[in-house]
Write a protein that holds these residues in place. Structure first.
Motif, short mmCIF file in Angstrom:
data_model
loop_
_atom_site.label_atom_id
_atom_site.label_comp_id
_atom_site.label_asym_id
_atom_site.label_seq_id
_atom_site.Cartn_x
_atom_site.Cartn_y
_atom_site.Cartn_z
N THR A 1 0.79 -1.23 0.00
CA THR A 1 0.00 0.00 0.00
C THR A 1 0.83 1.28 0.00
O THR A 1 0.26 2.37 -0.01
CB THR A 1 -0.99 0.02 1.19
N ARG A 2 2.14 1.19 0.02
CA ARG A 2 3.03 2.36 -0.14
C ARG A 2 4.42 1.86 -0.46
O ARG A 2 4.77 0.72 -0.10
CB ARG A 2 3.10 3.20 1.14
N ARG A 3 5.22 2.68 -1.06
CA ARG A 3 6.62 2.25 -1.29
C ARG A 3 7.33 2.12 0.04
O ARG A 3 7.18 2.96 0.92
CB ARG A 3 7.37 3.28 -2.17
N LEU A 4 8.09 1.06 0.19
CA LEU A 4 8.82 0.79 1.44
C LEU A 4 10.26 1.23 1.25
O LEU A 4 10.68 1.52 0.12
CB LEU A 4 8.79 -0.72 1.73
N PRO A 5 11.05 1.26 2.34
CA PRO A 5 12.48 1.53 2.18
C PRO A 5 13.06 0.57 1.12
O PRO A 5 12.67 -0.59 1.03
CB PRO A 5 13.05 1.24 3.57
N LEU B 1 3.64 -7.94 -8.01
CA LEU B 1 3.39 -6.85 -7.06
C LEU B 1 2.45 -5.81 -7.64
O LEU B 1 2.58 -5.43 -8.81
CB LEU B 1 4.71 -6.16 -6.70
N ARG B 2 1.54 -5.37 -6.79
CA ARG B 2 0.73 -4.18 -7.10
C ARG B 2 1.08 -3.16 -6.04
O ARG B 2 0.66 -3.30 -4.90
CB ARG B 2 -0.75 -4.49 -6.94
N VAL B 3 1.87 -2.16 -6.40
CA VAL B 3 2.33 -1.18 -5.41
C VAL B 3 1.56 0.13 -5.59
O VAL B 3 1.53 0.67 -6.71
CB VAL B 3 3.85 -0.93 -5.57
N TRP B 4 0.95 0.60 -4.53
CA TRP B 4 0.25 1.89 -4.59
C TRP B 4 1.31 2.97 -4.82
O TRP B 4 2.25 3.10 -4.03
CB TRP B 4 -0.50 2.15 -3.28
N PRO B 5 1.19 3.74 -5.90
CA PRO B 5 2.32 4.59 -6.29
C PRO B 5 2.38 5.94 -5.58
O PRO B 5 3.38 6.64 -5.66
CB PRO B 5 2.05 4.82 -7.79
N GLU B 6 1.33 6.32 -4.86
CA GLU B 6 1.30 7.69 -4.34
C GLU B 6 1.86 7.76 -2.92
O GLU B 6 1.92 6.74 -2.23
CB GLU B 6 -0.13 8.21 -4.38
N SER B 7 2.18 8.98 -2.48
CA SER B 7 2.71 9.09 -1.11
C SER B 7 1.57 9.18 -0.09
O SER B 7 1.77 8.86 1.08
CB SER B 7 3.64 10.29 -1.00
N ALA B 8 0.38 9.59 -0.53
CA ALA B 8 -0.78 9.57 0.37
C ALA B 8 -1.38 8.15 0.33
O ALA B 8 -1.26 7.47 -0.69
CB ALA B 8 -1.80 10.58 -0.07
N PRO B 9 -2.02 7.74 1.43
CA PRO B 9 -2.58 6.38 1.44
C PRO B 9 -3.69 6.20 0.42
O PRO B 9 -4.38 7.18 0.08
CB PRO B 9 -3.16 6.24 2.86
N PRO B 10 -3.91 4.97 -0.05
CA PRO B 10 -5.05 4.76 -0.96
C PRO B 10 -6.37 5.01 -0.24
O PRO B 10 -6.56 4.48 0.87
CB PRO B 10 -4.92 3.28 -1.35
N PRO B 11 -7.28 5.79 -0.83
CA PRO B 11 -8.62 5.91 -0.24
C PRO B 11 -9.27 4.52 -0.21
O PRO B 11 -8.85 3.65 -0.99
CB PRO B 11 -9.36 6.84 -1.22
N PRO B 12 -10.28 4.30 0.67
CA PRO B 12 -10.82 2.95 0.85
C PRO B 12 -11.17 2.23 -0.45
O PRO B 12 -10.85 1.04 -0.61
CB PRO B 12 -12.06 3.19 1.71
N CYS C 1 0.57 -3.77 4.38
CA CYS C 1 -0.15 -2.52 4.60
C CYS C 1 0.48 -1.70 5.72
O CYS C 1 1.42 -2.14 6.38
CB CYS C 1 -1.61 -2.82 4.91
N LEU C 2 -0.06 -0.51 5.90
CA LEU C 2 0.43 0.43 6.91
C LEU C 2 -0.71 0.78 7.87
O LEU C 2 -1.87 0.50 7.58
CB LEU C 2 0.94 1.72 6.25
#
Ligand code: DGY
Length: 326
Positions: free
Chosen positions: A11-15, A29-40, A55-56
């Motif tokens: 759900t976000r890029r990791l280190p 992998l399906r990586v959410w590309p944005e720096s804000a969290p994915p909306p529901p 997830c975070l």
């Protein structure tokens, strides 16, 4: 039979090193590309049909999400120790283990707790801002003064891993350490911490620091009634979860001088809007939930989350599992 390549939502890029481990594992992998969290809605779409999700704490993992993810979901792995954003019972009912990252962020969070105690008491943020604003005009006997941490009484609410690490650090400050837990802790003697009731802790402490998990039992543990028990000179520090504190009651208590200050690394909501009344109070230091934000710690957390994920995808017992699994 063709080899399976498990589908994993991140759900976000990791280190980077943890990201590389995911890329090098046999995963799609399906990586959410944005720096804000994915909306529901996007979170559900990201996870639909996945075998695993990394997830975070900003992602709500509830029954609706699990339904949207579908029956292929085998593991939820969260890069955080706290799992209050996850409906553990719903995961358990579906046989889905939930990984989390205990231990590795203990020391970093304890460091930040001490930093917040000192920053709030000794008015570091206001003093540094005044220097930048050209308001440092002289050495002022009455300028930027606050209470001492050394020689004070500190009340630790929740003497678990992080609470104990805070107590260990405090031994160098010559403070009296009180603590309150659901039951007395075996570590207390070694830490020089005295068990007291919650009310007594509030009455006697110069600093009250919160280290309990956020559950229905700790929701608004600090509220108008319990704040009224604290000394007018006391400082509240929270590096656990915002929901442990009734923030409206805290704002009112701070504004009325019922307590002297608050150092908060966690709030409700997160992020706290820039025009929130808490931020207008001079005796408050608010940080953007950075308790674990040291580079080595974040890498350890990410790697632990990857470990949990990979084991869960194989159907194994997670090294760090937050829900009961048979
Ligand atoms: C956690 O892990 O629960 C912290 O709040 C974030 O590092």
């Amino acid at each position: 039979m063709a080899k399976e390549h498990p589908l994993v939502a991140v759900t976000r890029r990791l280190p980077e090193p943890a990201m590389r481990r995911l890329q090098e594992a046999d995963l799609v992998l399906r990586v959410w590309p944005e720096s804000a969290p994915p909306p529901p809605g996007d979170l559900a779409a990201l996870a639909a049909g996945c075998h695993g999700i990394l997830c975070l704490l900003t992602d709500r993992i509830d029954a609706a999400f699990l339904d949207a993810a579908g029956p292929s979901l085998r593991v939820v792995s969260q890069m955080a120790v706290g799992v209050d954003n996850i409906d553990l019972a719903a995961c358990t009912a579906r046989g889905i283990p939930v990984g989390h990252t205990p231990g590795v962020l203990t020391e970093a969070t304890a460091d930040l707790t001490l930093a917040l105690m000192l920053a709030t008491a000794r008015r570091l943020v206001a003093a540094a801002a005044d220097v930048k604003a050209g308001k440092w005009t002289t050495w002022d006997p009455l300028g930027w003064v606050g209470p001492d941490l050394h020689s004070s009484t500190v009340g630790i609410v929740g003497l678990g891993r992080i609470g104990a690490a805070v107590a260990r650090r405090l031994s160098g400050f010559g403070v009296e350490v009180l603590y309150h837990n659901r039951r007395p802790s075996l570590m207390a003697e070694e830490l020089g911490a005295a068990y007291v009731s919650f009310d007594e802790l509030l009455r006697r402490s110069d600093f009250v620091t919160l280290h309990c998990p956020y559950t229905s039992a700790t929701h608004h543990l600090v509220n108008a009634e319990t704040l009224a028990l604290m000394k007018p000179s006391a400082i509240l520090v929270n590096t656990s979860r915002g929901g442990v504190v009734d923030q409206e009651a805290l704002c009112a208590a701070l504004a009325a001088g019922k307590i002297a200050g608050a150092g908060l690394d966690v709030t409700t909501p997160e992020p706290l809007p820039a025009d929130h009344p808490l931020l207008t109070l001079p005796n408050v230091v608010v940080l953007p939930h950075i308790g674990s934000a040291s580079l080595p710690t974040r890498l350890l957390m990410a790697n632990m989350a990857v470990d949990n994920l990979l084991v869960g995808l194989e159907g194994g017992r997670l090294p760090h599992c937050a829900n009961p699994m048979p």
